[in-house]
Enzyme design. Structure first.
Site, PDB file in Angstrom:
ATOM      1  N   GLU D  29      -5.168 -16.990 -15.570  1.00  0.00           N
ATOM      2  CA  GLU D  29      -6.314 -17.588 -16.254  1.00  0.00           C
ATOM      3  C   GLU D  29      -5.813 -18.564 -17.320  1.00  0.00           C
ATOM      4  O   GLU D  29      -5.056 -18.175 -18.209  1.00  0.00           O
ATOM      5  CB  GLU D  29      -7.169 -16.477 -16.886  1.00  0.00           C
ATOM      6  CG  GLU D  29      -7.859 -15.628 -15.824  1.00  0.00           C
ATOM      7  CD  GLU D  29      -8.260 -14.246 -16.304  1.00  0.00           C
ATOM      8  OE1 GLU D  29      -8.343 -14.020 -17.509  1.00  0.00           O
ATOM      9  OE2 GLU D  29      -8.474 -13.370 -15.425  1.00  0.00           O
ATOM     10  N   GLU D  69      -8.812 -10.627 -11.988  1.00  0.00           N
ATOM     11  CA  GLU D  69      -7.427 -10.148 -12.056  1.00  0.00           C
ATOM     12  C   GLU D  69      -6.945  -9.540 -10.741  1.00  0.00           C
ATOM     13  O   GLU D  69      -5.765  -9.670 -10.398  1.00  0.00           O
ATOM     14  CB  GLU D  69      -7.261  -9.154 -13.198  1.00  0.00           C
ATOM     15  CG  GLU D  69      -7.145  -9.792 -14.573  1.00  0.00           C
ATOM     16  CD  GLU D  69      -8.480 -10.200 -15.189  1.00  0.00           C
ATOM     17  OE1 GLU D  69      -9.531  -9.926 -14.568  1.00  0.00           O
ATOM     18  OE2 GLU D  69      -8.467 -10.785 -16.287  1.00  0.00           O
ATOM     19  N   PHE D  92      -3.780  -9.600 -20.931  1.00  0.00           N
ATOM     20  CA  PHE D  92      -3.508  -8.389 -21.711  1.00  0.00           C
ATOM     21  C   PHE D  92      -3.179  -7.254 -20.739  1.00  0.00           C
ATOM     22  O   PHE D  92      -3.850  -7.107 -19.705  1.00  0.00           O
ATOM     23  CB  PHE D  92      -4.732  -7.995 -22.550  1.00  0.00           C
ATOM     24  CG  PHE D  92      -4.990  -8.916 -23.707  1.00  0.00           C
ATOM     25  CD1 PHE D  92      -4.537  -8.610 -24.985  1.00  0.00           C
ATOM     26  CD2 PHE D  92      -5.685 -10.099 -23.519  1.00  0.00           C
ATOM     27  CE1 PHE D  92      -4.764  -9.468 -26.050  1.00  0.00           C
ATOM     28  CE2 PHE D  92      -5.925 -10.966 -24.583  1.00  0.00           C
ATOM     29  CZ  PHE D  92      -5.455 -10.650 -25.851  1.00  0.00           C
ATOM     30  N   ALA D  93      -2.190  -6.457 -21.110  1.00  0.00           N
ATOM     31  CA  ALA D  93      -1.786  -5.354 -20.238  1.00  0.00           C
ATOM     32  C   ALA D  93      -2.951  -4.392 -19.972  1.00  0.00           C
ATOM     33  O   ALA D  93      -3.031  -3.781 -18.908  1.00  0.00           O
ATOM     34  CB  ALA D  93      -0.620  -4.588 -20.862  1.00  0.00           C
ATOM     35  N   ASP D  94      -3.858  -4.300 -20.934  1.00  0.00           N
ATOM     36  CA  ASP D  94      -5.032  -3.443 -20.765  1.00  0.00           C
ATOM     37  C   ASP D  94      -5.813  -3.803 -19.510  1.00  0.00           C
ATOM     38  O   ASP D  94      -6.503  -2.953 -18.939  1.00  0.00           O
ATOM     39  CB  ASP D  94      -5.966  -3.590 -21.961  1.00  0.00           C
ATOM     40  CG  ASP D  94      -5.234  -3.526 -23.288  1.00  0.00           C
ATOM     41  OD1 ASP D  94      -5.416  -2.563 -24.012  1.00  0.00           O
ATOM     42  OD2 ASP D  94      -4.458  -4.471 -23.590  1.00  0.00           O
ATOM     43  N   PHE D  95      -5.734  -5.056 -19.085  1.00  0.00           N
ATOM     44  CA  PHE D  95      -6.528  -5.495 -17.934  1.00  0.00           C
ATOM     45  C   PHE D  95      -5.958  -4.962 -16.619  1.00  0.00           C
ATOM     46  O   PHE D  95      -6.513  -5.223 -15.547  1.00  0.00           O
ATOM     47  CB  PHE D  95      -6.662  -7.023 -17.893  1.00  0.00           C
ATOM     48  CG  PHE D  95      -7.220  -7.642 -19.150  1.00  0.00           C
ATOM     49  CD1 PHE D  95      -7.852  -6.881 -20.116  1.00  0.00           C
ATOM     50  CD2 PHE D  95      -7.119  -9.010 -19.363  1.00  0.00           C
ATOM     51  CE1 PHE D  95      -8.360  -7.451 -21.280  1.00  0.00           C
ATOM     52  CE2 PHE D  95      -7.619  -9.599 -20.520  1.00  0.00           C
ATOM     53  CZ  PHE D  95      -8.235  -8.816 -21.477  1.00  0.00           C
ATOM     54  N   ILE D  96      -4.862  -4.240 -16.684  1.00  0.00           N
ATOM     55  CA  ILE D  96      -4.394  -3.522 -15.504  1.00  0.00           C
ATOM     56  C   ILE D  96      -5.534  -2.665 -14.959  1.00  0.00           C
ATOM     57  O   ILE D  96      -5.625  -2.433 -13.758  1.00  0.00           O
ATOM     58  CB  ILE D  96      -3.163  -2.660 -15.861  1.00  0.00           C
ATOM     59  CG1 ILE D  96      -1.939  -3.570 -16.043  1.00  0.00           C
ATOM     60  CG2 ILE D  96      -2.891  -1.609 -14.790  1.00  0.00           C
ATOM     61  CD1 ILE D  96      -0.698  -2.850 -16.534  1.00  0.00           C
ATOM     62  N   HIS D 138      -7.554  -4.032 -26.048  1.00  0.00           N
ATOM     63  CA  HIS D 138      -6.621  -5.163 -26.086  1.00  0.00           C
ATOM     64  C   HIS D 138      -5.319  -4.821 -26.805  1.00  0.00           C
ATOM     65  O   HIS D 138      -4.669  -5.714 -27.365  1.00  0.00           O
ATOM     66  CB  HIS D 138      -7.252  -6.376 -26.785  1.00  0.00           C
ATOM     67  CG  HIS D 138      -8.307  -7.073 -25.992  1.00  0.00           C
ATOM     68  ND1 HIS D 138      -9.555  -6.533 -25.784  1.00  0.00           N
ATOM     69  CD2 HIS D 138      -8.313  -8.266 -25.335  1.00  0.00           C
ATOM     70  CE1 HIS D 138     -10.281  -7.372 -25.060  1.00  0.00           C
ATOM     71  NE2 HIS D 138      -9.552  -8.434 -24.772  1.00  0.00           N
TER      72      HIS D 138
END
Ligand SMILES: Cc1ncc(C[n+]2csc(CCOP(=O)(O)OP(=O)(O)O)c2C)c(N)n1
Ligand SMILES: Cc1ncc(C[n+]2csc(CCOP(=O)(O)OP(=O)(O)O)c2C)c(N)n1
Ligand SMILES: [Mg+2]
Ligand SMILES: [Mg+2]
Lengths: 333, 333, 333, 333
Positions: D29, D69, D92-96, D138
């Protein structure tokens, strides 16, 4: 649909509150007073307020990362929100959520949400509860023009149709998802049509015009509330600020922001309507402005003076109850 | 007491909870079955048959969905936020891959992010684990991964009796609960009372009691560990066998007290080794029972590889009584 | 589009191979010879074969849990597949994948896939590679009528349009996702229209008719190959077996299966076409039948005699290279 | 040697890899930015600026995507399967949470499920970890969760020098690599050579050398641990500080040899305690260095709660030099 004077007054006050809240938050971020990631809604006020004008407290909304406007429109305590943004333990979420997680379940606000398109599936759940309980409630989710490309958003739309639940999908096209234009990110040329292809009606409105959004949202919410399954609202209106504070906004065309503030200001448009219809006088509107300014000023004063969280609060509020009798779930030095 | 399979015990718990509390409902793929088809809706009851008969009694509260796991979990989360007690079925724990955000970033975190002002009493049920030659995408335990997320409670029953009692606790619990059903145990029987009963979370079950070694095992590893321990009795080796039943909250005291008494610890789980429950328990003991330890802590788990398809490979992959026996003996060497 | 005799011969052979492979696999599962979860494609042969008739080895396909047909049509070694299903270490995937993970990258087969809608995003990646390399290749993904409701499938379709990559989405409507009918699970009334609303053309065909699918797929693939972005194929054709072997198929209408086998058999329809056109003689077709029967018989004989995996193979093939010099990533007792 | 920020070091690695190998491309993105808008495409370079300048040099290999994602990771996985070397950015790793299946069930498992016959040289980059008042969705580390999945390699650089060398290794590696960039370190500088260099995976860095206690720390905890250790030197306490740099593969020998020499171990990570890396390393030592241990193994990590928003709360939440110091002293008590 004729709108009561009470609703007009309330709606104007809400829009103005959002505007002043946001502009003040912007200033306080620039001052370094508000930590974290904050996304401003300024410019889009009519969407949130016109939609929420059709809802009562036990209807629910779920918001986005750009949540202040939706929450204020649905009745969140403004002073509690300001404290939250400042990170106070007196904030609406005790300083644990911040801008991206403002919520007030008792007011039917299921939260701002830091995950793009995290909200629509949850909103379908609230709508499903309404269907099972047959209580006539509706569940509204807000989505941006970028978030509609996330899988969870599509799933939620189809599921709402399959289950025929009173879910209302409000899509706010502010033209950009971060730095990318809708014309790029939404592959088809017609987002409204793509949404309707899922099997529910979508009502379109100019997001600068409270009355247009009010009418479109009224149709969508009535459709859902009557048990006809989900419906959508599609409103176009640009945001006045960058995606986040400090965004250089390289994506803007020349004069775009000036044009937005000049010719697409929901507050101005509302006042123009009032000037024509005479439903509210300029004096009434000015009085609201003054009250709102004072309220926001006070909220900042209060937020700055409010209690700060203490370290032991970190581990509270994770669970309602977790283990018992010396049974802990955490260990660290 | 009547003997029931774990499948039937869970089914009974669901029926009793639905009967007792009309805010309980089930949702998932084919939990009713045959929707839209020429056949009888409700004639499936989930691919493992766990929701059998629910549609027939409560058609409004047995909600079939499209294949949209994010929307399923989201729907459960949203309905729970407004006061329902959904029990969602995700067919295989591996499918957490397609709905993880709704579990770990949404339902797990609502209460904390919202400053303790919400409750989300949702239960998500999964079939879990290996033993079916179902290969890499249909055999994972996944509960060890979910245990790492604060805000979730995680249950792993090892027998029909516990499954019923733990599920009834889960449904009454006001926090989100993930309920992992080891699928190789569905057909295993135990004595299960007909009436409702609950088993508190965070209270381990001492499956065997002994003096020499503490064995902690999870889910389908519990009967395997019991078999290993029973065989070792002939050699004069006696072991505590602790089934924590819930991995979050974890009954740390039960484990620590046992290790303090035996001085030796073997931890058994079917998941791969890295950042799993075997390391978690080993790490707990290596800190808080260190002075009692007389031998290296042994972890018995799958190797660091995906689950293979071929039965011979899967047999080599999963821990079994022989490997558990070897580990117990290693602590005594 | 006129089809060469060679293609006709090859295509008939492929369809017949799939049919015999599947019916034989069905029998061997009933015999308890094939472990794990297996989904049969019988009845849908024309879809896979007619699509793959337009592809060469370096075009890619990605398949579903119901993958045997697609893999055979794209040229997977049938004997290697049979061995794989039996769990032999001589199988196409060394017994590690089984039915749901048959793959052969060298033949452009990016794998069957046990996760519903796991494939389309990956296929977009293959298509993107083709676009970047400007090599004229296309990437085909197969999806069922149920999988199109999964978020990942929607995301892939929109992304393919945004990136204007040569991705072809083949949607096979066999009316059911497990036990649920498309009329329930796809909320809108018109899946083709919903798909086209994403911004690419979808060509419809009767999936019982090889020639119809061949024409539709030809158009879609030509569209994509020419650089016009993605395209779709929508083919309707029921499956002859249950979702999995042992499925009671409660969702079927009376006579549905008989009608399918009688009036919607792609092999029969193909032979009827040949009888009319005279392109292939009955003798030629009978000869293929006999060869295929022998080949499948031999593949089963070979699979039963093939090498079985040994325990040390469990941990091979996880990585190409993992650490060095005593640097391991796994530890267990 | 020139000083560079970690952001610039990573950016330089990307430029050099793109230059050297035309199969390398970036996708995500706003990795270019401004697509579809009136502004200049390429003027963003990712929200953290890490991909700055890439679009301008290689427009075809700098691929902006919608907010999808799963499709981003899938596109990387698919392109890698056919021989490209994609470097995807997940903001952000959170978006895993919204793309986990494509990571853990698809790219991680291809090679194994396909019997060792595929390669998937994809790199996924994430910003990770706390310290920005970014709250629950986040701020997560997530690398500890990903470490548990066989088939993935997991990298966590703690400084600009390592970041460049490790990323170049990651891009050349033939297995899928997850690359977690602690976002609070983006602005931190180190001496970074202009030329290309690689750092092998599975080779820990001894940041400090000492005799009394072994400290293992990850990512942003490394500088904090170094600060604690440097201060303790004045008290005559000397520590080994080991930065494993890659959590999978893990340099077990480095850790074990150090513990064998010191007899004491403190493990530091920013993630919560359950099933994390601190337990993982503790469990390793409690088995394989047991006889050398002279003190309880201490884990320093976040508590079992989501990341709070308020700066005071986050400061209390994250491990810091004081907590690390206390843990080191506890092992010496
Ligand atoms: C899953 C996920 N992906 C990416 C982001 C980062 N992000 C935050 S807002 C945003 C753009 C959203 O665009 P849109 O939906 O149009 O809403 P707007 O910001 O315009 O209100 C992105 C990409 C995120 N928060 N969550
Ligand atoms: C993510 C995920 N959810 C659910 C399943 C279980 N499942 C396997 S096949 C299937 C039905 C798929 O239906 P469809 O896409 O129509 O394909 P068909 O089986 O008809 O070929 C389901 C629900 C799965 N494998 N993966
Ligand atoms: Mg937008
Ligand atoms: Mg189907």
């Amino acid at each position: 649909m004729s709108i009561s004077k009470e609703t007009l007054l309330h709606s104007y006050r809400s829009m103005k509150t959002i505007r002043e809240f946001e502009e003040r938050v912007h200033a306080e971020i620039m001052n370094g007073q508000i930590p974290g990631f904050t996304h401003l809604y300024t410019g889009q006020e009519a969407n949130a307020v016109a939609v929420c004008a059709h809802l009562d407290e036990s209807d629910t909304i779920i918001s986005t990362h750009r949540g202040h406007g939706h929450c204020i429109a649905k009745g969140a305590d403004v002073s509690g929100m300001m404290k939250e943004l400042f990170g106070s333990s007196d904030g609406l979420c005790k300083g644990k959520g911040g801008s991206m997680h403002v919520a007030d379940i008792d007011k039917g606000i299921l939260g701002a949400n830091g995950i793009v398109a995290g909200g629509p599936p949850i909103s379908v759940g609230s709508a499903l509860a309404a269907k099972i309980r047959k209580n006539g409630k509706v569940a509204v989710s807000f989505s941006g023009d970028g978030s509609v490309n996330q899988g969870t958003c599509f799933e939620a739309m189809n599921m709402a149709v399959v289950l025929q639940v009173p879910a209302v999908f409000v899509i706010e096209n502010n033209y950009y998802s971060e730095h990318t234009h809708i014309d790029y990110a939404v592959g088809c040329n017609d987002l409204k049509a793509r949404t309707e292809a899922f099997g529910f009606p979508v009502f379109v409105a100019d997001g600068a015009d409270f009355f247009a959004v009010h009418e479109a949202a009224g149709k969508a919410i009535a459709h859902a509330r009557a048990g006809n399954g989900p419906a959508g609202v599609f409103a176009e209106q640009g945001r006045y600020h960058g995606h986040f504070v400090g965004d250089p906004q390289a994506y803007r065309g020349e004069g775009e922001l000036d044009d937005l503030r000049e010719n697409h200001d929901p507050l101005k448009v509302f006042r123009q309507h009032m000037a024509t219809s005479g439903d509210l006088s300029e004096a009434e509107l000015d009085a609201i402005d003054a009250e709102v300014m004072a309220e926001i000023e006070q909220s900042v004063v209060d937020a700055k003076a409010a209690a700060r969280p203490t370290p032991e609060q970190v581990t509270a509020d994770v669970y309602i109850q977790y283990g018992a009798n010396g049974v802990r779930g955490t260990y660290h030095a | 007491m009547p003997e029931k399979t774990m499948r039937d015990a869970i089914n009974e718990a669901l029926h009793q909870a639905m009967e007792q509390d009309e805010s309980v409902f089930v949702i998932g793929e084919d939990v009713a079955g045959c929707n839209g088809s020429a056949g009888d809706v409700g004639s499936v009851g989930g691919v493992f048959g766990v929701t059998t008969g629910i549609y027939n009694r409560w058609p409004d509260r047995c909600v079939d969905t499209p294949i949209s796991e994010s929307a399923i979990v989201g729907a459960a989360a949203g309905a729970a936020l407004v006061g329902m007690r959904p029990v969602a079925e995700i067919m295989f724990a591996d499918f957490i891959g397609v709905c993880m955000d709704q579990i770990v970033n949404q339902m797990a975190k609502f209460r904390y992010m919202f400053g303790g002002k919400s409750r989300c009493p949702a239960v998500i049920r999964f079939s879990a684990g290996g033993g079916f030659s179902a290969a890499g995408q249909h055999s994972q335990a996944m509960y060890q991964v979910m245990t790492s997320f604060p805000g979730l409670k995680v249950v792993v029953p090892s027998n029909a009796y516990d499954a019923k009692g733990l599920l009834l606790t889960a449904i009454q619990d006001d926090d989100p609960v993930l309920f992992f059903e080891p699928k190789v145990l569905y057909q295993e029987t135990a004595e299960v009372p007909d009436e409702m009963y609950t088993i508190p979370f965070g209270q381990a079950n001492f499956v065997r009691e002994g003096d020499d070694v503490t064995v902690v095992a999870f889910g389908q590893m519990v009967p395997k560990a019991a078999a290993a321990i029973d065989a070792l009795a002939a050699e004069g080796i006696s072991c505590d066998l602790i089934d924590p039943r819930t991995t979050s909250p974890l009954d740390e005291n039960a484990i620590l007290e046992s290790v303090q008494a035996t001085g030796r610890l073997v931890v058994v789980d079917e998941a791969p080794p890295r950042c799993g429950l075997t390391a978690d328990i080993a790490g707990l003991a290596a800190d808080r029972a260190f002075s009692s330890l007389t031998a290296p802590i042994k972890q018995v788990c799958a190797p660091h590889s995906p689950t293979p398809f071929s039965p011979e490979l899967e047999a080599a992959y999963l821990p079994d009584a022989d490997k558990i026996t070897a580990a117990i003996k290693a602590t005594l060497a």
